[in-house]
Design an enzyme around this catalytic site. Structure first.
Site, mmCIF file in Angstrom:
data_model
loop_
_atom_site.group_PDB
_atom_site.id
_atom_site.type_symbol
_atom_site.label_atom_id
_atom_site.label_comp_id
_atom_site.label_asym_id
_atom_site.label_seq_id
_atom_site.Cartn_x
_atom_site.Cartn_y
_atom_site.Cartn_z
ATOM 1 C CD GLU A 1 20.962 1.793 1.710
ATOM 2 O OE1 GLU A 1 20.076 2.175 0.665
ATOM 3 O OE2 GLU A 1 22.354 1.506 1.495
ATOM 4 C CD GLN B 1 29.295 8.276 4.943
ATOM 5 O OE1 GLN B 1 29.538 6.108 4.826
ATOM 6 N NE2 GLN B 1 28.535 9.365 4.299
ATOM 7 N N GLY C 1 0.561 -1.321 -0.383
ATOM 8 C CA GLY C 1 -0.093 0.293 0.003
ATOM 9 C C GLY C 1 0.531 1.265 -0.410
#
Lengths: 659, 659
Positions: B398, B459, B141
């Site tokens: 990712e 980072q 969804g």
């Protein structure tokens, strides 16, 4: 004018080539040395970019290194942020300006390079303009975001009538990030033909070689399929690079230069092995520099003292703008045809946001708006209708939307980016990066919390408050903080909170709701950052809530008063907030506070409890969503399902009031 | 066997076509009716999928609707989740099993369709297996995630030696999401040729028509460039659909079927206008159904009572597995060649994680691992070396990594997905969706907080604790909660926390660090969910910290003791935690607690303060990152920069102890 334009024929190319090689070697040695001294940093990725950066920063870009604030400058987004030492080397060689004050710049020298990654240095480990490196427009280093930022810069340049180019240097492995392809679509949609992306295809990721899916021929095929003009080059051949850049924009399409590069170019001891992010050991430093010299010699490198960038056009500086003051609430609703609701006194907060946005756009040309294919739900549509030139449809690609907003902000615009609050979660890393940049962006999440009801949890936001609140104690200096959250309960407050956001310099987040809500405030009520409002007074308990659920809390308080339990009720429309008035009321009503929210923990409850825990005297209890929600046909049903329904609130309040 | 295989020649096709049209009309009427009764829902997108769903659920898929738990079943991921009413209609027509207990299923009937979106219904607004619809493997969804989930299912099927197909139904507008292209790369990399994606190209988004970048020809060109087998069809032509599906996998590549469809197919009053997400008004319901009937008649629809899905293969059911017990810490370190650190007593938590992961893999075949091109940093590399068949390199993408992990979990695996903690932020929406699914995934963020130092803020993870903690009060029933966080301070605790995560059913998040850290715990120390450990005792103050920064806190406590100020020090390695021992210690030491973290607010401080504020007696003060960090050459420098350095801690502790 480029080098190749100043002369003609073969002589030019030899000249350009030999000087480019010489400069690549010179900068390469700086890169090796600075990372070795720093003890960390990405020398090998920087060396891969040597010739590309030389071509861009010394030949192609129209800019003045001494004035990176010039709005007419061509811009360079180093999307492959870890390769930044090569840019630092070039910028220091050119005496580029650093610092945060255009009126008081410092000019970088080569000796500054040895401060790389020091706490006091402007040369951060990855591009970080906010720490004093204004050549960059955006923090990068979380990969795949640069093209989107470039798109924002290009949109702003178009609005401002400035003819400039935006160059993006990206990596091959980086092109695996989906956002790269979101940006590729967006740039085509908006015909941003002044964008040129250079993919440095060195074939190596951090852990291993890149996938064949990221080989140069694959990237070229993909970019072609996405509608880009694609040019493939040897990234260490100055002639090929120069020729490629001359073609940028010629085909009426944005350009992707797919450059085959060598990770650790010119330094044999860095090649073959995985030298990702690892500097040359100190003992090998002189050997590495000698290898670079030898490489240059082999290629016929010959220094050219006269390499200077092309100057930018002259355009007026941006002037500092004053505060933005919106017209009255009624006027703004009339402006967008919503004035019938002035009688019904019932309007969704999302609709009031739309009205405010139109009024902002009427008032200030810096206001721009982005939305992700839900503008008819977020009410950004009102702005799109009234200010179509400043509305940018991003389609279903929230990551690109947020980074593009950051690019617009870098160029002086005040972007409002909206989607369902749930889908804003798609762009958390992009928001993080914008936060590092201190980007002046406004994010609007509609259909927040669970009150959307019927559509179910995939469309509901429950963790958003905790995420944005995490940044609300982060000091940016000069009284600014990294994030303000606004969570209005009615149309009047939604209207004014939108105005507040436009006037705050920095990241703001607004939560709006789908359902219509009764007006709580008079039309002329004023609001402020860190503010809260007392809506009821009582003797037995203090309740704090916000947003749509506040209406249920007020209903509960009314019913409780009929049972003899009277409550203070506060509207915590802003986070962070100054809890003093809430604590004053709590002290006068039993010393107990109940917070009520339809999100997960980490919001208003944490805000009040953290402050109360410092006093040790006021007790705070929180009601939050204790279950993952599901579909229900009404908001009340879902409130009840997750444990914050009317009866739950009444029961908990009764227990606490009677302690 | 398919219909086309049971007969031959033209007669077959006519038969198949007429029955497909009849079924599409029948289901379409259910879709229109159920959304009208519900008062919301996506009828028009469902109608666009009519023939595709009929072809898949009645003809192509090998499965038993009465047993959706069968691991051999072909699977359907409805990535375009809002179109779910058409799947509900088919599944109800087929008498599909619902509920959460395979031993006690309920079988859906057509009458159940009228409960769509009711609080008590298993028919949620979008696919939501956790609420009792086991036909689906994943909540969808939030768009663009289905292909990644499919990839996880396909990887699991390969590991289990099961020959099954994974079908994904996606939208055209949805393909704007970058994650779609991350998944496209991943599926090619891993040669998951049993995946077939069907793009329903109806040309309409929510707010407007799709961009030309999402036209069928553009999607086809892109999918081709990404290396997929592409078949273009008319999505309402049963013959073309059937023929396309017969070719799936034949070319040794994954297949993309690009289907031109009609939003609101068969219902004239839904066409032309934007009927996205809007049901037919009740007054038009019978007219809409009549239009569908008329459409069917025009196409020669003829019902076929005998349409039944093809049966799945027979494979053994998964057995319930017991707890996973790891060997001793020393044994595990020896196993991966890290035993030299047993003498130095110094090892990074990320390395201990790697050792634990190898030991888990040795112990239980369900353990799998994913990483995003940083396995040499996260130490997932140790697992990749030892269990290469169960390691899946996701490259720099990712979002796809997390959704693929959710797919693996849906198939019974226990996936550990790792990257830098900062880059996990890229996948927050994917984690949200996995949380709705109650996916049993383990997320590992390395280089967490600011102790990475030199690389700078791009980072570093500072908001991650607040985000994951937001879910830690969300009750899943049976004592489970939606998320557990572990934040170990040394290698021993990192090893055991990894073991704990494998044994918890549900989402867990582990924070590890880059720098080496001294061992704090004896090798045989035991840890538990919601636990904390007292490391020092004192009389004047109680300090709570975690992770790498805890070492600085211990140093501060040691120095303070030399000045006569003694402190209790607690390691809050788990969130949520039971604060009772901390409060007991605080009561005996002045009633004041100081928390110290190198992340933004919303973590340990919120955890302790929220609990303390209920007692109203213990005071809690928090030290968190008060600035956006920048590069520094050491962790200590950056701790100090953000306000949690050794001297800051000592100063604050002294002030609080002397109150």
């Amino acid at each position: 004018m480029t080098q190749t334009e100043t002369c003609t024929g073969q002589e030019t190319l030899v000249f350009a080539t030999s000087s480019a090689h010489a400069k690549a070697v010179e900068l390469g040695k700086h890169v090796v040395r600075m990372t070795t001294i720093a003890g960390s940093g990405h020398a090998s990725s920087g060396l891969a970019l040597g010739h590309i950066i030389v071509e861009l920063m010394y030949r192609q870009m129209r800019y003045d290194p001494a004035d990176p604030w010039n709005p007419a400058s061509d811009r360079l987004i180093l999307s492959i942020g870890h390769a930044v030492p090569i840019v630092y080397a070039a910028y220091a060689d050119l005496g580029g300006a650093v610092g945060n004050d255009p009126n008081n710049p410092r000019f970088l020298t080569v000796d500054d390079l040895w401060t790389l990654r020091e706490l006091s240095s402007v040369l951060d480990g990855h591009p970080n303009p906010a720490e004093g490196f204004p050549f960059f427009d955006s923090a990068t280093g979380s990969l795949g975001q640069g093209m989107s930022v470039a798109a924002g810069l290009a949109l702003a340049a178009r609005l401002d009538g400035i003819d400039k180019r935006i160059y993006v240097v990206a990596g091959d492995g980086e092109s695996r990030e989906g956002q790269v392809w979101e940006a590729a679509d967006f740039i085509i949609d908006h015909e941003l033909t002044n964008i040129c992306v250079i993919y440095s295809c060195n074939g190596h990721g951090q852990a291993a070689p890149v996938s064949p899916q990221q080989y140069p021929e694959a990237i070229a095929a993909k970019a072609t399929a996405f509608g880009w003009e694609v040019i493939e080059v040897d990234g260490h051949d100055p002639q090929q690079l120069s020729a490629a850049f001359e073609k940028v924009g010629a085909g009426g399409r944005p350009t992707a230069i797919v450059a085959r590069t060598i990770k650790g170019w010119g330094v044999d001891l860095m090649r073959g092995k995985n030298f990702h992010g690892i500097p040359v050991p100190a003992g090998d430093l002189e050997k590495a520099c000698a290898e670079l010299d030898a490489t240059g010699e082999r290629l016929g490198a010959a220094p050219d003292g006269g390499m200077t960038p092309r100057p930018p056009a002259v355009v007026p500086r941006r002037r500092h703008a004053g505060p933005i003051n919106l017209p009255g609430f009624q006027t703004a609703l009339k402006r967008v045809g919503l004035d019938s609701t002035l009688k019904t006194k019932r309007l969704a907060t999302r609709a009031a946001y739309g009205a405010a946005l139109v009024a902002l756009g009427d008032t200030d040309p810096r206001i721009v708006c982005l939305d992700g294919d839900v503008r008819n739900s977020t009410f950004a549509e009102l702005f799109a209708n009234e200010h179509p030139d400043r509305f940018f449809e991003c389609k279903i690609a929230e990551q690109n939307m947020i980074s593009a907003a950051a690019g617009l902000a870098a160029a002086g615009k005040i972007p409002f980016a909206s989607s369902f609050a749930k889908f804003i979660a798609r762009a958390v890393d992009q928001i993080d990066m914008a936060s590092i940049t201190r980007a002046n962006i406004k994010i609007v999440g509609s259909h927040s919390g669970v009150s959307l009801a019927a559509d179910g949890p995939s469309q509901m936001s429950l963790a958003d408050v905790a995420y944005f609140r995490s940044m609300t104690r982060t000091d940016l200096g000069q009284g600014n903080i990294a994030c303000h959250i606004f969570h209005p309960c009615d149309a009047v407050s939604a209207y004014r909170c939108t105005e507040l956001m436009a006037n705050i310099e920095g990241l703001c987040y607004l939560r709006t709701h789908r359902p219509k809500a009764d007006f709580i405030y008079p039309f002329d009520e004023r609001f402020e950052p860190r503010g809260c409002k007392q809506l009821r007074t009582g003797k037995h308990l203090t309740i704090v809530s916000c947003g749509l659920l506040l209406h249920t809390v007020l209903e509960a308080a009314e019913k409780l008063s009929e049972e003899g339990i009277t409550c203070n009720v506060f509207d915590a429309y802003a986070l962070p907030l100054d809890p003093a008035p809430i604590f004053d009321a709590a002290r006068a009503s039993g010393g107990v506070i109940l917070t009520v929210e339809d999100n997960y923990i980490g919001g208003v409850h944490a805000e009040i409890a953290e402050a109360a825990a410092e006093t040790g005297k006021i007790r705070v209890y929180g009601m939050t969503a204790r279950r993952i929600p599901k579909s229900g046909r009404t908001a009340a049903e879902v409130f009840s399902h997750i444990g914050v329904g009317l009866t739950h609130i009444m029961k908990r309040a009764t227990t606490l009031a009677r302690r």
